[in-house]
Each structure stands twice: as C-alpha cells, then as structure tokens.
Design a protein around this motif. Structure first.
Motif, mmCIF file in Angstrom:
data_model
loop_
_atom_site.group_PDB
_atom_site.id
_atom_site.type_symbol
_atom_site.label_atom_id
_atom_site.label_comp_id
_atom_site.label_asym_id
_atom_site.label_seq_id
_atom_site.Cartn_x
_atom_site.Cartn_y
_atom_site.Cartn_z
ATOM 1 N N THR A 82 0.659 -1.251 -0.052
ATOM 2 C CA THR A 82 -0.042 0.036 0.104
ATOM 3 C C THR A 82 0.863 1.319 0.039
ATOM 4 O OG1 THR A 82 -1.686 -1.428 1.456
ATOM 5 C CG2 THR A 82 -1.877 1.172 1.181
ATOM 6 N N THR A 83 0.549 2.176 -0.832
ATOM 7 C CA THR A 83 1.080 3.415 -1.073
ATOM 8 C C THR A 83 -0.016 4.680 -1.080
ATOM 9 O OG1 THR A 83 2.771 4.929 -2.369
ATOM 10 C CG2 THR A 83 1.604 2.948 -3.414
ATOM 11 N N PHE A 84 0.509 5.629 -0.567
ATOM 12 C CA PHE A 84 -0.151 6.852 -0.901
ATOM 13 C C PHE A 84 -0.401 7.331 -2.460
ATOM 14 C CE2 PHE A 84 0.550 7.575 3.681
ATOM 15 C CZ PHE A 84 -0.796 8.126 4.150
ATOM 16 N N ALA A 85 0.584 6.870 -2.950
ATOM 17 C CA ALA A 85 0.700 7.388 -4.228
ATOM 18 C C ALA A 85 -0.015 5.960 -5.233
ATOM 19 C CB ALA A 85 2.153 7.128 -5.073
ATOM 20 N N SER A 86 -1.621 5.724 -4.982
ATOM 21 C CA SER A 86 -2.121 4.733 -5.214
ATOM 22 C C SER A 86 -2.075 4.269 -6.808
ATOM 23 C CB SER A 86 -3.538 5.022 -4.620
ATOM 24 O OG SER A 86 -4.057 5.899 -5.242
ATOM 25 N N ALA A 87 -2.080 5.289 -7.633
ATOM 26 C CA ALA A 87 -2.104 5.123 -9.006
ATOM 27 C C ALA A 87 -1.015 4.075 -9.428
ATOM 28 C CB ALA A 87 -2.167 6.389 -9.577
ATOM 29 N N ILE A 88 0.108 4.571 -8.722
ATOM 30 C CA ILE A 88 1.515 3.702 -9.275
ATOM 31 C C ILE A 88 1.776 2.612 -8.299
ATOM 32 C CG2 ILE A 88 2.444 5.714 -10.419
ATOM 33 C CD1 ILE A 88 4.434 6.147 -8.083
ATOM 34 N N GLN A 89 0.726 2.008 -7.478
ATOM 35 C CA GLN A 89 0.907 0.750 -6.727
ATOM 36 C C GLN A 89 0.693 -0.343 -7.567
ATOM 37 O OE1 GLN A 89 -1.595 1.163 -2.959
ATOM 38 N NE2 GLN A 89 -1.760 -1.281 -3.114
ATOM 39 N N ILE A 90 1.812 -0.593 -8.403
ATOM 40 C CA ILE A 90 1.904 -1.760 -9.322
ATOM 41 C C ILE A 90 3.119 -2.460 -9.254
ATOM 42 C CG2 ILE A 90 1.707 -2.277 -11.765
ATOM 43 C CD1 ILE A 90 -0.044 0.294 -12.171
ATOM 44 N N GLY A 91 2.917 -3.897 -8.963
ATOM 45 C CA GLY A 91 4.209 -4.618 -8.735
ATOM 46 C C GLY A 91 4.429 -5.298 -10.070
ATOM 47 N N ASP A 92 3.638 -5.490 -11.173
ATOM 48 C CA ASP A 92 4.153 -6.330 -12.342
ATOM 49 C C ASP A 92 3.731 -5.395 -13.469
ATOM 50 O OD1 ASP A 92 4.774 -8.110 -14.092
ATOM 51 O OD2 ASP A 92 3.090 -9.476 -13.726
ATOM 52 N N PRO A 93 4.465 -4.371 -13.764
ATOM 53 C CA PRO A 93 4.010 -3.426 -14.812
ATOM 54 C C PRO A 93 3.923 -3.819 -16.223
ATOM 55 C CG PRO A 93 6.359 -3.100 -14.101
ATOM 56 C CD PRO A 93 5.847 -3.957 -13.158
ATOM 57 N N VAL A 94 2.925 -3.726 -16.922
ATOM 58 C CA VAL A 94 3.045 -4.190 -18.356
ATOM 59 C C VAL A 94 3.958 -3.601 -19.246
ATOM 60 C CG1 VAL A 94 1.291 -3.882 -20.507
ATOM 61 C CG2 VAL A 94 0.577 -4.507 -18.158
ATOM 62 N N SER A 95 4.363 -2.147 -19.099
ATOM 63 C CA SER A 95 5.319 -1.817 -19.907
ATOM 64 C C SER A 95 6.658 -1.668 -19.365
ATOM 65 C CB SER A 95 4.801 -0.465 -20.179
ATOM 66 O OG SER A 95 3.590 -0.291 -21.096
#
Length: 554
Positions: free
Chosen positions: A419-432
C-alpha cells in the motif's frame, strides 16, 4: 485535417454513511471546486490557413510517399455561420490533398529500418490486436519517411499555429499534433474534450527555497478534463473505438482495470461518445474522488477484491472472450496521445530542450511515451537532442527501481506491491516494463524511489509554496531532491517534474497528513488548524504569536 503549406471488499462501499464519514473530517469539509486549464503559451502565433489531408491506407503495403509540392495559401475561411458548430465548420472548410501519412502496429522495438521485420508482422490500426505473435507488446509506428518530407521548422510552426484555437479538432493539445498521433482518422470520428495544453508552472519558490535551483518547472498534466494525464491517451483510444464502431467492427464497449485515473478518463470519454464503458477497480484501494468519477459518468463498475495486478489479469482474460475493447496501456494507442505532453513541453520552452524530465512510474507506459515524443521531435528535426529521463517509483511498489539497481543485467522480477499513498502507481508487475527499460537506456536515464514519509513530506513542502499536488508528484519531487543532493542534477539544470494528477483527487491523504493522523509518519510539515475560543482577546493572542514567528529576523 489541417495542414498548411510547408515554410484516463467485493462490493462498492458507497453508502450515504460512508460518504458522510469521509466528508465530515475533524479538519475540513471539501467544497466543490471547478477548475479550468490555463493557457500554457499565451504568445501570439502566426495564423495558418487550413487544408485537409487525404491519407493512404494503413496497410503495410502502402505505396511510397509522393514528393510534396508547396501549395499557395488558401483564402481565409468565411466568418462563423450562426447555425454551425465547430464540427460543422471543420466539414465545410475541408479540401483534400494527398500526403500519405500513415501509421500501423508493429512488434515493440522492431527495427523501423528493417523492411523484413515490418513485412513479417504489421497490423492496421483498424485491427483489434494487443500483442504480437510472440506475445510481446506492440508499438504504433509512423511512416517517418513521409513525415520527413517536411522539415523541423515546418512542424514547429504548424503545431504552434494551433495552440489556443477552437478549430476542430486542433484546439486539443493532442489533436494539434494529429499527423503524429492518428494521421488517418477522420476528424469527425474524434472524441475530444480539448485536453492537453496544460500549465507548465515555474516552481520558483520551491526550487529556490528547498533545492537551490533557478530553473525548476512542474508540468501540471493533472489540470485536465478528468484531473489526470490519462486524458491525453484516452482521447486517442476512444476516438479509434468510435471509428471502429462506425465500421461495424465487433466492439460493444470499452473496458479497463484501473487504480483510479484510467477509469475516470475512460468513463468520461466513452460517455461523451455514447459508448458503454466497463471498469474493474481494486476494492478499497482508491480514493473516493477517483471512485465516484466513473460512477458519475455512467460506467459499469466492478469493485473486485484484489489489487491492480489481479484486476489487470481479469480484464485481459475477459476482453479475449467478449466484444470489449481493452483500454489499458497494454494497448499502445494511448501512448500516442501521452507522448504529446513531451512535445508540448518543448513548445512551451520555445523548442528549447530541458536537461531533465522526471516522471512518476507505475505501469510504466508514460515514461516510454515521453521518450517517444522527445525522440520523434529529434528525428524529425524540431530539436537536436532529448532530455535525460528519470522514472520515480514509490518504494512500496518499486520493481523498476530494483531492476535498475541490478544494472539491468538480471532478469526482471515483479514484486508484490504494498500500500502506498501514491495509489495510481501501486503496481508490482508493470505491463510496460520493456518499454520503460528501452526508454531509460536510450535517454541515459535514471530510476529513483521514494518512501511514504519522503513522498508525503515532499508533497506538503510543494503545497506550502502554492502548489496543490498529488502524492505521485511527491514521488517525483523526492527523486529530484535525491538527485540534487547527490550532485547529479545541477543548480542551473533546467528540470521538469511531471505532475500526473490533480491534488483534489487526493484530499483525504492531505487531511490525514495535516491532522498528524498517519501511523509511523512524523508529518514534519503538518499545518493543522489552531483551536481558539470565540473572544477577541484569545484571537488577538494567537495572531500576535503567529505574526511574531513570521516577522523578518534582523
């Protein structure tokens, strides 16, 4: 199109009581605010008469571009007809010329100079395809030879001539670069809110006070139709879907997995076009302001008890079985719109190249989009170099940072995003991931990370100098602070921090910070209201103490 002569638990928790609880905080109640994007470049630009391009087929077997002969200026269009809207005006004044601009899908990182590579696998943009035969990403490849028939000055003047206009569709910061985005789409199919043209803010006080910098700028991409940079890509994707539906292709609706901003942009643009939108959201992981946007715009919202990566896996499986067009950045069309923010930065600097551009990174499409925009400008002669790129990640969701620290040598390993306050980049397996690595390697780029305390403190400091930024911008500012402290970014380096969303989407995190109500965070720059009795003496005592603390020191 105008071409002058050369010269965005398992059920929704949106009950009345839950909304009331969030709104009735001990600190504030948020008013309704209405924001208008600012004109980023008020300088008067030359007027160009308008003509229209007739483009060739998107097939990879298109004939070679024909030499372009400069045309004499067209007479000025007649005055606005009182019964015509801007689409009608665009139709009335169109004339046709053959310019043969085109674009198509190719496997990502295919060598554009290799005819064999292009011939072996290439797709029309009118095909519904998201991955290459090998399962890799696709990229939109433009016919650079045709674009190079015009020199850099021509393109600079053309793009500058469209800024601030209401001529359809060129009033948009995206569609003012139509020839570089979707050159073959009919302007009548475009779905636009005149997105882009966002403020490039000189962060004078922040730069000088906290970093000792004279030339720090913040590109406020969040000052946009739905409050984030996702609008730039979504106008392109939904416009292409609009075109496909008119061609009777099997597209009933458009779907995405989202951490908030993508769903807001998708639902708004689909609503404008009358296209059904379907949104997969991770339950209890986005802000209320982000959740309510797709609901208000009529999207069919599924709140799913998983994280973003789980939603992404589900939407990919669903779109392979149902007539739903995939809108996530796995779809490379969105990056064509997002790259225009890079071109816009150059425009706003009168086509001078900044030294650094810092971009928050989650699913990692945006860092590649910025690279692509800068690279196209260099290749087509608008500028002679590109800036160094920095991708900034939250430490709680930092797979790219860990990959970078390994020297790019080890195989990329996804992480479980915390969990991060920067929720829109809370991604562990990025597509790009592959796109991001390519962009950073080819721009001599850097990756940095920000802890929760660092990003929230940076956000509070920036706000204290007149901004009102999102936590993701706090991540990017933290990266800047670290690179300044290391001496990598110099005091006089022209630096642009990309702000990806509006702070009004993240008021709850700001309220918690200024209430000193975040566990394990010191909230060093909190500024809570002062409680005072309702009598003159008490108010005077408090104000005297405050003014003394702010008086200039001798």
């Amino acid at each position: 199109e105008s071409l002058p002569p050369r010269s965005a638990p398992s059920s929704l928790s949106l009950s009345h009581s839950s909304i009331s609880t969030m709104a009735s905080t001990s600190l504030f109640q948020s008013p309704h605010l209405f924001l208008k994007p600012q004109n980023p470049n008020p300088t008067t630009k030359p007027h160009f008469p308008t003509t229209t391009i007739k483009c060739s087929s998107s097939s990879s077997s298109s004939p070679p571009p024909q030499p372009l002969v400069p045309k004499p200026p067209s007479p000025p269009p007649p005055s606005h007809h009182p019964h015509h809207n801007i689409r009608d005006e665009a139709r009335r004044h169109n004339t046709t010329h053959n310019h043969h601009f085109s674009a198509h899908y190719v496997p990502f990182n295919a060598d554009p100079s290799s005819a064999a590579a292009a011939d072996s696998e290439s797709y029309s943009l009118d095909e519904i395809v998201y991955r290459s035969n090998s399962g890799g990403l696709l990229d939109v490849q433009h016919d650079m030879a045709a674009l190079k028939n015009y020199d850099g000055k021509y393109w600079r003047d053309l793009f500058d001539s469209r800024v601030g206009k209401t001529t359809w569709p060129y009033g948009s910061g995206v569609w003012s670069k139509k020839e570089w985005v979707l050159p073959e789409i009919d302007s009548d199919d475009i779905v636009s809110a005149f997105e882009g043209n966002s403020n490039l803010f000189w962060a004078e006080r922040y730069g000088k006070q906290f970093l000792g910098m004279n030339d720090l700028w913040v590109k406020h991409c969040g000052i946009s139709h739905t409050g984030s940079f996702k609008d730039l890509g979504m106008t392109v994707l939904v416009s292409q879907v609009n075109r496909l539906r008119k061609m009777n292709r099997p597209v009933v609706g458009v779907g995405c997995a989202s951490t908030g901003d993508t769903s807001a942009a998708l639902s708004a643009y689909c609503a404008a076009a009358g296209i059904p939108s379907i949104v997969f959201l991770p339950a209890n992981r986005i802000s209320l302001a982000q959740l309510v946007q797709p609901i208000a715009n009529g999207a069919f919202v599924l709140s799913i008890d998983t994280d973003f990566d789980g939603c992404m896996q589900l939407i990919r499986e669903v779109t392979s079985e149902l007539p739903i067009y995939l809108a996530n950045s796995l779809n490379s069309l969105r990056l064509e719109g997002q790259k225009t923010a890079a071109i816009e930065i150059l425009q706003q600097f009168d086509w001078e190249v900044p030294d650094w551009v810092i971009v928050p990174g989650g699913n990692l499409g945006n860092i590649y989009a910025f690279y692509k925009g800068f690279h196209m400008c260099k290749e087509l002669g608008l500028v002679d170099r590109i800036p160094r790129l920095v991708c900034a990640q939250a430490a709680n969701a930092n797979p790219l940072y860990l990959h970078y620290k390994s020297g790019w040598d080890q195989e990329f390993k996804p992480v479980k995003a915390n969990t991060t306050f920067a929720s829109a980049i809370q991604i562990g397996d990025p597509v790009s991931i592959d796109r991001a690595v390519y962009a950073l390697k080819n721009s001599n780029g850097i990756v940095e990370e920000a802890t929760e305390e660092e990003l929230m403190d940076a956000m509070a400091q920036a706000d204290s100098t007149g901004m009102f930024i999102c936590p993701h911008t706090g991540v990017a500012l933290t990266a800047l602070i670290k690179l300044r402290n290391k001496g990598i970014i110099g005091v006089n380096d022209r630096t642009v921090v990309v702000s990806t969303a509006h702070g009004l989407k993240f008021t709850q995190s700001k309220i918690e910070y200024h209430s000193n109500d975040i566990k394990d965070l010191a909230c060093r720059f909190a500024n809570p209201p002062v409680q005072v009795r309702a009598d003159f003496g008490s108010v005077m005592d408090v104000l005297k103490t405050y003014l003394l603390s702010k008086a200039p020191k001798n």
